[in-house]
Structure formats: structure tokens, C-alpha cells
Motif scaffolding. Structure first.
Motif, PDB file in Angstrom:
ATOM      1  N   LEU A  60       0.468  -1.095   0.406  1.00 39.53           N
ATOM      2  CA  LEU A  60       0.547   0.030   0.183  1.00 39.53           C
ATOM      3  C   LEU A  60       0.877   0.847  -0.030  1.00 39.53           C
ATOM      4  CD1 LEU A  60      -2.823  -1.305   2.545  1.00 39.53           C
ATOM      5  CD2 LEU A  60      -2.485  -1.504  -0.007  1.00 39.53           C
ATOM      6  N   SER A  61       2.609   1.125  -0.080  1.00 39.54           N
ATOM      7  CA  SER A  61       2.986   2.425  -0.263  1.00 39.54           C
ATOM      8  C   SER A  61       2.839   3.222  -1.849  1.00 39.54           C
ATOM      9  CB  SER A  61       4.533   2.109  -0.216  1.00 39.54           C
ATOM     10  OG  SER A  61       4.382   0.953  -1.204  1.00 39.54           O
ATOM     11  N   PHE A  62       2.403   2.398  -2.295  1.00 42.82           N
ATOM     12  CA  PHE A  62       1.810   3.386  -4.265  1.00 42.82           C
ATOM     13  C   PHE A  62       0.033   4.640  -3.692  1.00 42.82           C
ATOM     14  CE2 PHE A  62      -0.326   4.870  -7.927  1.00 42.82           C
ATOM     15  CZ  PHE A  62       1.574   5.206  -8.547  1.00 42.82           C
ATOM     16  N   ALA A  63      -0.164   3.704  -2.925  1.00 43.04           N
ATOM     17  CA  ALA A  63      -1.742   4.874  -2.814  1.00 43.04           C
ATOM     18  C   ALA A  63      -1.082   5.926  -1.542  1.00 43.04           C
ATOM     19  CB  ALA A  63      -2.155   3.428  -2.418  1.00 43.04           C
ATOM     20  N   CYS A  64      -0.241   5.260  -0.976  1.00 44.75           N
ATOM     21  CA  CYS A  64      -0.504   6.289   0.611  1.00 44.75           C
ATOM     22  C   CYS A  64       0.125   7.567  -0.130  1.00 44.75           C
ATOM     23  CB  CYS A  64       0.833   5.954   1.679  1.00 44.75           C
ATOM     24  SG  CYS A  64       0.106   4.740   2.315  1.00 44.75           S
ATOM     25  N   SER A  65       1.506   7.199  -0.884  1.00 46.53           N
ATOM     26  CA  SER A  65       2.399   7.350  -1.467  1.00 46.53           C
ATOM     27  C   SER A  65       1.414   9.086  -2.067  1.00 46.53           C
ATOM     28  CB  SER A  65       3.442   7.969  -2.603  1.00 46.53           C
ATOM     29  OG  SER A  65       3.720   8.802  -3.741  1.00 46.53           O
ATOM     30  N   LEU A  66       0.237   8.474  -3.451  1.00 44.75           N
ATOM     31  CA  LEU A  66      -0.612   9.502  -3.859  1.00 44.75           C
ATOM     32  C   LEU A  66      -1.279  10.036  -3.132  1.00 44.75           C
ATOM     33  CD1 LEU A  66      -2.001   6.632  -6.360  1.00 44.75           C
ATOM     34  CD2 LEU A  66      -0.997   8.674  -6.662  1.00 44.75           C
ATOM     35  N   ILE A  67      -1.697  10.323  -1.210  1.00 42.21           N
ATOM     36  CA  ILE A  67      -2.662  10.378  -0.548  1.00 42.21           C
ATOM     37  C   ILE A  67      -1.380  11.797  -0.555  1.00 42.21           C
ATOM     38  CG2 ILE A  67      -3.356  10.576   1.527  1.00 42.21           C
ATOM     39  CD1 ILE A  67      -4.745   7.841   1.089  1.00 42.21           C
ATOM     40  N   THR A  68      -0.859  11.335  -0.157  1.00 42.06           N
ATOM     41  CA  THR A  68       0.075  12.266   0.602  1.00 42.06           C
ATOM     42  C   THR A  68       1.083  13.345  -0.172  1.00 42.06           C
ATOM     43  OG1 THR A  68       0.896  10.987   2.230  1.00 42.06           O
ATOM     44  CG2 THR A  68       2.742  12.636   2.432  1.00 42.06           C
ATOM     45  N   THR A  74      -7.658  11.803  -2.711  1.00 41.32           N
ATOM     46  CA  THR A  74      -8.378  11.147  -1.811  1.00 41.32           C
ATOM     47  C   THR A  74      -9.346  10.206  -2.031  1.00 41.32           C
ATOM     48  OG1 THR A  74      -9.799  12.462  -1.939  1.00 41.32           O
ATOM     49  CG2 THR A  74      -8.127  13.387  -0.499  1.00 41.32           C
ATOM     50  N   ASN A  75      -9.938  10.505  -3.203  1.00 38.76           N
ATOM     51  CA  ASN A  75     -10.993   9.413  -3.812  1.00 38.76           C
ATOM     52  C   ASN A  75     -10.478   7.600  -4.099  1.00 38.76           C
ATOM     53  OD1 ASN A  75     -13.229  10.787  -3.205  1.00 38.76           O
ATOM     54  ND2 ASN A  75     -12.443  11.800  -4.760  1.00 38.76           N
ATOM     55  N   ILE A  76      -9.614   6.830  -2.649  1.00 42.90           N
ATOM     56  CA  ILE A  76      -8.908   6.140  -3.874  1.00 42.90           C
ATOM     57  C   ILE A  76      -9.343   4.436  -2.974  1.00 42.90           C
ATOM     58  CG2 ILE A  76      -6.541   4.720  -3.467  1.00 42.90           C
ATOM     59  CD1 ILE A  76      -5.088   7.665  -3.783  1.00 42.90           C
ATOM     60  N   ILE A 127      -1.733   1.898   5.902  1.00 45.42           N
ATOM     61  CA  ILE A 127      -3.679   0.948   6.173  1.00 45.42           C
ATOM     62  C   ILE A 127      -4.272   2.672   6.956  1.00 45.42           C
ATOM     63  CG2 ILE A 127      -5.345   0.232   7.205  1.00 45.42           C
ATOM     64  CD1 ILE A 127      -3.513  -2.673   6.324  1.00 45.42           C
ATOM     65  N   ARG A 128      -3.196   2.479   7.902  1.00 47.82           N
ATOM     66  CA  ARG A 128      -3.852   3.813   8.994  1.00 47.82           C
ATOM     67  C   ARG A 128      -4.038   5.250   7.753  1.00 47.82           C
ATOM     68  NH1 ARG A 128      -1.624   1.371  13.599  1.00 47.82           N
ATOM     69  NH2 ARG A 128       0.508   2.724  12.811  1.00 47.82           N
ATOM     70  N   LEU A 129      -2.667   5.735   7.568  1.00 48.76           N
ATOM     71  CA  LEU A 129      -2.641   7.199   6.537  1.00 48.76           C
ATOM     72  C   LEU A 129      -3.793   6.902   5.228  1.00 48.76           C
ATOM     73  CD1 LEU A 129       0.796   8.575   5.446  1.00 48.76           C
ATOM     74  CD2 LEU A 129      -0.868   8.062   4.043  1.00 48.76           C
ATOM     75  N   LEU A 130      -3.357   5.817   4.906  1.00 44.71           N
ATOM     76  CA  LEU A 130      -4.983   5.523   3.673  1.00 44.71           C
ATOM     77  C   LEU A 130      -5.967   5.711   3.845  1.00 44.71           C
ATOM     78  CD1 LEU A 130      -5.014   4.566   0.835  1.00 44.71           C
ATOM     79  CD2 LEU A 130      -5.239   2.351   0.739  1.00 44.71           C
ATOM     80  N   GLU A 131      -6.702   5.306   4.844  1.00 40.81           N
ATOM     81  CA  GLU A 131      -7.521   5.156   5.620  1.00 40.81           C
ATOM     82  C   GLU A 131      -7.459   6.736   6.256  1.00 40.81           C
ATOM     83  OE1 GLU A 131      -9.182   0.115   6.418  1.00 40.81           O
ATOM     84  OE2 GLU A 131      -8.406   1.978   7.981  1.00 40.81           O
ATOM     85  N   GLY A 132      -6.722   7.221   6.567  1.00 38.22           N
ATOM     86  CA  GLY A 132      -7.585   8.411   7.849  1.00 38.22           C
ATOM     87  C   GLY A 132      -7.131   9.462   6.243  1.00 38.22           C
ATOM     88  N   GLY A 133      -6.846   9.624   5.125  1.00 37.54           N
ATOM     89  CA  GLY A 133      -6.845  10.134   4.111  1.00 37.54           C
ATOM     90  C   GLY A 133      -7.825   9.907   3.141  1.00 37.54           C
ATOM     91  N   GLY A 134      -8.705   9.854   3.839  1.00 37.81           N
ATOM     92  CA  GLY A 134     -10.070   8.825   2.920  1.00 37.81           C
ATOM     93  C   GLY A 134     -10.357   8.003   1.533  1.00 37.81           C
ATOM     94  N   GLY A 135      -9.168   7.647   2.210  1.00 37.70           N
ATOM     95  CA  GLY A 135      -8.823   5.752   0.628  1.00 37.70           C
ATOM     96  C   GLY A 135      -9.610   5.181   1.807  1.00 37.70           C
ATOM     97  N   CYS A 136      -9.169   3.837   0.875  1.00 33.74           N
ATOM     98  CA  CYS A 136     -10.332   2.824   2.334  1.00 33.74           C
ATOM     99  C   CYS A 136      -8.845   1.549   0.972  1.00 33.74           C
ATOM    100  CB  CYS A 136     -11.581   2.179   1.276  1.00 33.74           C
ATOM    101  SG  CYS A 136     -12.034   2.277  -0.625  1.00 33.74           S
ATOM    102  N   VAL A 137      -9.408  -0.116   1.543  1.00 32.32           N
ATOM    103  CA  VAL A 137      -8.707  -1.292   1.395  1.00 32.32           C
ATOM    104  C   VAL A 137      -9.729  -2.222   1.280  1.00 32.32           C
ATOM    105  CG1 VAL A 137      -6.523  -2.953   1.600  1.00 32.32           C
ATOM    106  CG2 VAL A 137      -6.541  -0.082   2.777  1.00 32.32           C
TER     107      VAL A 137
END
Length: 240
Positions: free
Chosen positions: A73-81, A86-88, A110-120
């Protein structure tokens, strides 16, 4: 180094980013003008080269993005950060327990992704997934994803039979295209993006032909630059 293949439905002719063509000015300049003209040409050429080396980022913050086979999930986190997305919706093949066992550090992502508006979403097979909808998608209007991104797909395994590996990965891509198409937004410009390594055996997969046979066409081909996604680490498929 890899390349992205950006695919879309009902698009125009295939396009590919190429280095800017640099030409020499014709004619003869006076000595006092030559130095100034050369300086101007160098500035122009440097600007063109700098522009060409800028990475292509095929995402924007307003888009609904579906990530397939996301690994840690590091790629998803980079898109957010770093890119404000956010719509990931990030999908992984593993169950939640398997993912945490495989990547002990993934809980933070996971925490960063969900905290940024995304979901797993766990246990998602790229070749068997059901249609996805995104924010604002109306029922019956088609899929809701503006970008569907499969980063370095591979079936895995330790087989040294190149032909078998090529066939299995072609089957994976064809099945992925078939199941991804219903998730694409009907909005003009929505696309499927696949990242592959350059060279053999990846060129043997003939992804362009696979896409065309699946009702897609290549709209854009560009170099994937991992440095444009700080924090991203390529997680290899088990056994590859």
C-alpha cells in the motif's frame, strides 16, 4: 525501469511521448550576434530537455482511483501524501491477516490511507473482480472509476519456462481487462493504466494486442518514474 501503458475506450490514435527534436538554426549569423543567439538556443534547448524529463503523473486529486494488486500500500499512500488524491480504493489479493504477516509495516500504511479518505479491500483477484463504483457514480450509469491502475502485474511462481510464464501473464491481463472495463467511468478520458518492466520477457506479453482484443486501445505510453512517488517501494510477487 518500467513503462506505463495508458488504455482507454473509443480514443484517438495511439500516442507515445518522445524526446523533443532539437534542430540547428539555418543561416549564418554575424560574430557579435552568434554568441547571443547560441545562448538563447541553449536556454531554449535546456528548457525543452528539462520539460521532457518531468515525470508524467496520470492522476489528479478529483479522480476516483482504483489500484489493483497494491502490495504493501505504499503507492496508495504516496498518492495521498504527495499528490493530494483522496478518492482511492486500494485492493490486495491477500486477506487482511495475510497482508499484515507478509508486510509487518503495512498497518501504518493502512492508517494513513484510510485517514486520508481512501479505503482498502482485501482478497480481490484482478481477474475475477466485480464492477466497482466511485464517489458520485449513479446506479446503472456504468462504472465509477476514472483511473484503474495495475502496477507491475505478474502471476508469480518460480517457473523457468518462459513460454509458460508469458502465457499465464497474458491470461492474467486479458482477464483483468475484461473485469476492469465495467468499472470504468463513462466520462470521457477515463482509462486503465498498466505498468510493466521494459525488455524481455515483458515485451513478449504483447500488451498492446491484448488490449485491442479486449476492446481497448493505447492512448499514451510513458516512462514510469518511481522517484515521483516518495515512499513507494516496489513489492515483488512471491516467488518472482
Amino acid at each position: 525501469m518500467g513503462k506505463n501503458k495508458r488504455l482507454k475506450q473509443n480514443g484517438g490514435q495511439s500516442k507515445k511521448h518522445k524526446p523533443s527534436k532539437l534542430t540547428r538554426a539555418s543561416g549564418i549569423s554575424k560574430p557579435q550576434q552568434q554568441a547571443q543567439k547560441q545562448k538563447q538556443n541553449n536556454t531554449s534547448n535546456n528548457s525543452k530537455l528539462k520539460s521532457h524529463t518531468q515525470p508524467t503523473i496520470p492522476f489528479s486529486p478529483s479522480e476516483n482511483i482504483l489500484l489493483i494488486g497494491e502490495g504493501d500500500l505504499s503507492f496508495a499512500c504516496s498518492l495521498i501524501t504527495h499528490h493530494g488524491c483522496t478518492n482511492i480504493t486500494a485492493t490486495v489479493l491477500e486477506s487482511e491477516a495475510e497482508l499484515k504477516e507478509k508486510y509487518p509495516h503495512v498497518e501504518e500504511n493502512i492508517r494513513l490511507l484510510e485517514g486520508g479518505g481512501g479505503c482498502v479491500r482485501y482478497g480481490i483477484d484482478a481477474g475475477k473482480m466485480k464492477p466497482w463504483t466511485g464517489n458520485g457514480a449513479k446506479k446503472g450509469s456504468g462504472g465509477g472509476m476514472d483511473r484503474i491502475f495495475f502496477n507491475f502485474p505478474h502471476v508469480g511462481g518460480k517457473s523457468t519456462d518462459v513460454n509458460r510464464q508469458v502465457r499465464y501473464n497474458q491470461e492474467l491481463l486479458v482477464s483483468f481487462f475484461k473485469h476492469a472495463l465495467p468499472s470504468l467511468s463513462p466520462t470521457h478520458g477515463s482509462s486503465i493504466i498498466v505498468t510493466l518492466f521494459e525488455g524481455e520477457p515483458y515485451t513478449l506479453w504483447n500488451i498492446r494486442d491484448l488490449a485491442r482484443h479486449s476492446g481497448l486501445e493505447v492512448a499514451l505510453s510513458f516512462r514510469f518514474q518511481a522517484s515521483a512517488y516518495p515512499g513507494y517501494k516496489h513489492a515483488r510477487t512471491l516467488g518472482v
